[in-house]
Design a protein around this motif. Sequence first.
Motif, PDB file in Angstrom:
ATOM      1  N   TRP A 163       0.847  -1.223  -0.128  1.00 32.17           N
ATOM      2  CA  TRP A 163       0.097   0.120  -0.090  1.00 32.17           C
ATOM      3  C   TRP A 163       0.945   1.313  -0.046  1.00 32.17           C
ATOM      4  O   TRP A 163       0.562   2.230  -0.775  1.00 32.17           O
ATOM      5  N   ALA A 164       1.821   1.222   0.743  1.00 35.74           N
ATOM      6  CA  ALA A 164       2.869   2.344   0.753  1.00 35.74           C
ATOM      7  C   ALA A 164       3.301   2.668  -0.548  1.00 35.74           C
ATOM      8  O   ALA A 164       3.563   3.840  -0.990  1.00 35.74           O
ATOM      9  N   GLU A 165       3.808   1.606  -1.380  1.00 37.38           N
ATOM     10  CA  GLU A 165       4.246   1.907  -2.555  1.00 37.38           C
ATOM     11  C   GLU A 165       3.344   2.456  -3.705  1.00 37.38           C
ATOM     12  O   GLU A 165       3.304   3.330  -4.487  1.00 37.38           O
ATOM     13  N   HIS A 166       2.223   2.003  -3.246  1.00 33.20           N
ATOM     14  CA  HIS A 166       0.826   2.520  -4.142  1.00 33.20           C
ATOM     15  C   HIS A 166       0.644   3.961  -3.737  1.00 33.20           C
ATOM     16  O   HIS A 166       0.388   4.855  -4.679  1.00 33.20           O
ATOM     17  N   ALA A 167       0.578   4.303  -2.500  1.00 37.03           N
ATOM     18  CA  ALA A 167       0.340   5.628  -2.083  1.00 37.03           C
ATOM     19  C   ALA A 167       1.462   6.771  -2.187  1.00 37.03           C
ATOM     20  O   ALA A 167       1.406   7.942  -2.512  1.00 37.03           O
ATOM     21  N   TRP A 168       2.908   6.189  -1.619  1.00 35.75           N
ATOM     22  CA  TRP A 168       3.723   7.130  -1.566  1.00 35.75           C
ATOM     23  C   TRP A 168       5.131   6.849  -2.564  1.00 35.75           C
ATOM     24  O   TRP A 168       6.090   7.360  -2.331  1.00 35.75           O
ATOM     25  N   TYR A 210       8.315   1.253  -0.741  1.00 34.25           N
ATOM     26  CA  TYR A 210       7.817   0.159   0.065  1.00 34.25           C
ATOM     27  C   TYR A 210       7.985   0.559   1.595  1.00 34.25           C
ATOM     28  O   TYR A 210       7.408   0.150   2.497  1.00 34.25           O
ATOM     29  N   TRP A 211       9.162   1.050   1.792  1.00 35.41           N
ATOM     30  CA  TRP A 211       9.824   1.237   2.955  1.00 35.41           C
ATOM     31  C   TRP A 211      10.149   2.685   3.208  1.00 35.41           C
ATOM     32  O   TRP A 211      11.147   3.103   2.545  1.00 35.41           O
ATOM     33  N   GLY A 212      10.071   3.514   4.356  1.00 36.43           N
ATOM     34  CA  GLY A 212      10.547   4.776   4.523  1.00 36.43           C
ATOM     35  C   GLY A 212      10.807   4.981   5.914  1.00 36.43           C
ATOM     36  O   GLY A 212      11.090   6.176   6.131  1.00 36.43           O
ATOM     37  N   TRP A 213      10.856   4.057   6.756  1.00 35.31           N
ATOM     38  CA  TRP A 213      11.122   4.268   8.201  1.00 35.31           C
ATOM     39  C   TRP A 213      10.361   5.097   8.914  1.00 35.31           C
ATOM     40  O   TRP A 213      10.851   5.972   9.643  1.00 35.31           O
TER      41      TRP A 213
END
Length: 333
Positions: free
Chosen positions: A262-267, A270-273
Amino acid sequence: MNAQELSWLALWGATALYAIAMVASSVHLSRVADARASAKGKVPAGVAASHAGDASARPASASAGRDPAVASKATGIARATTLVGALLNGVGVVARGIEAGHAPWSTMYEYTITGTFVAVVVLLLVQSRRDIAYLFPGVTGFSTLALGLALTTLYQESTGLQPALQSFWLVIHVSIAIIATGVFIVAAVATMLQLMRDYRDEEPAAPGGLVRRWRNANVRLFKRWNWLEAVPSPRTLEALSFRLHAVGFVLWTFTVMAGAVWAEHAWGRYWGWDPKEVWSFIIWVIYAAYLHARTTQGWAGRRSAVLALIGFVALIMNFTVVNLYFQGLHSYA
């Protein structure tokens, strides 16, 4: 009556019924403990020696809920009020979703009212397969406190979803996280009872260092809690706790993976700490360590139980401290 009023009344009703269930199930356990203590006193010494072990070591068919000495009104009241409370809790969640116009999982208030519903449903589902009356006071007590806190402190008026939440991943990611949390709540109650019973069954050791003094203090404390006689043996509780934690861990693994997608779709990553992402991963690591240590390193008993409870504390901190005091992309939650 509109959806908001229906949700509010249903959730307050569920809170009251959970409180009644907590009291009734506690009375039930105290009667089980008294009956077992009385039965122990009547057994001749020779017979007692040939049947070594406390009453909690009996097979499941002789568990607390099936003990003839505890066929009382308290048992029926506890189970009936828990069931009706769960139904009202579910009505409150659905009505909140109708009021908000979306899945009711976008705020701490909505997460809490849904998480308590799931925890009680998990309790009732396990109860339908095996007698776990000893878990009712803990789970219904936790649900009473959680719903009361949600209704008095965490409540927010329903609003539209923020852009980042306007995705089908809200239903997938958050719903699985809530189910995992409900399972972990029931597992944590079983683990705490395991530790209490384990200390109660132990004899105080000779005076020593700080660790030994701490252990002896716990032994003396829990030996005074006679209701623990109604709780199964630590080994039985550990087996139940392990199964529940294994289910919760699988669900939490999917939660972390779905969140990354979901983070990859939204922002676009995949991972942003982000604090929420980091704490979700910490929870995953702790529970993974618990399952690994329990299955491959022989960490059965007290050590694995403490590790499991550390995971639950991290879960609560993720929901409270991280949500309230850490700024990040998940601050809306």
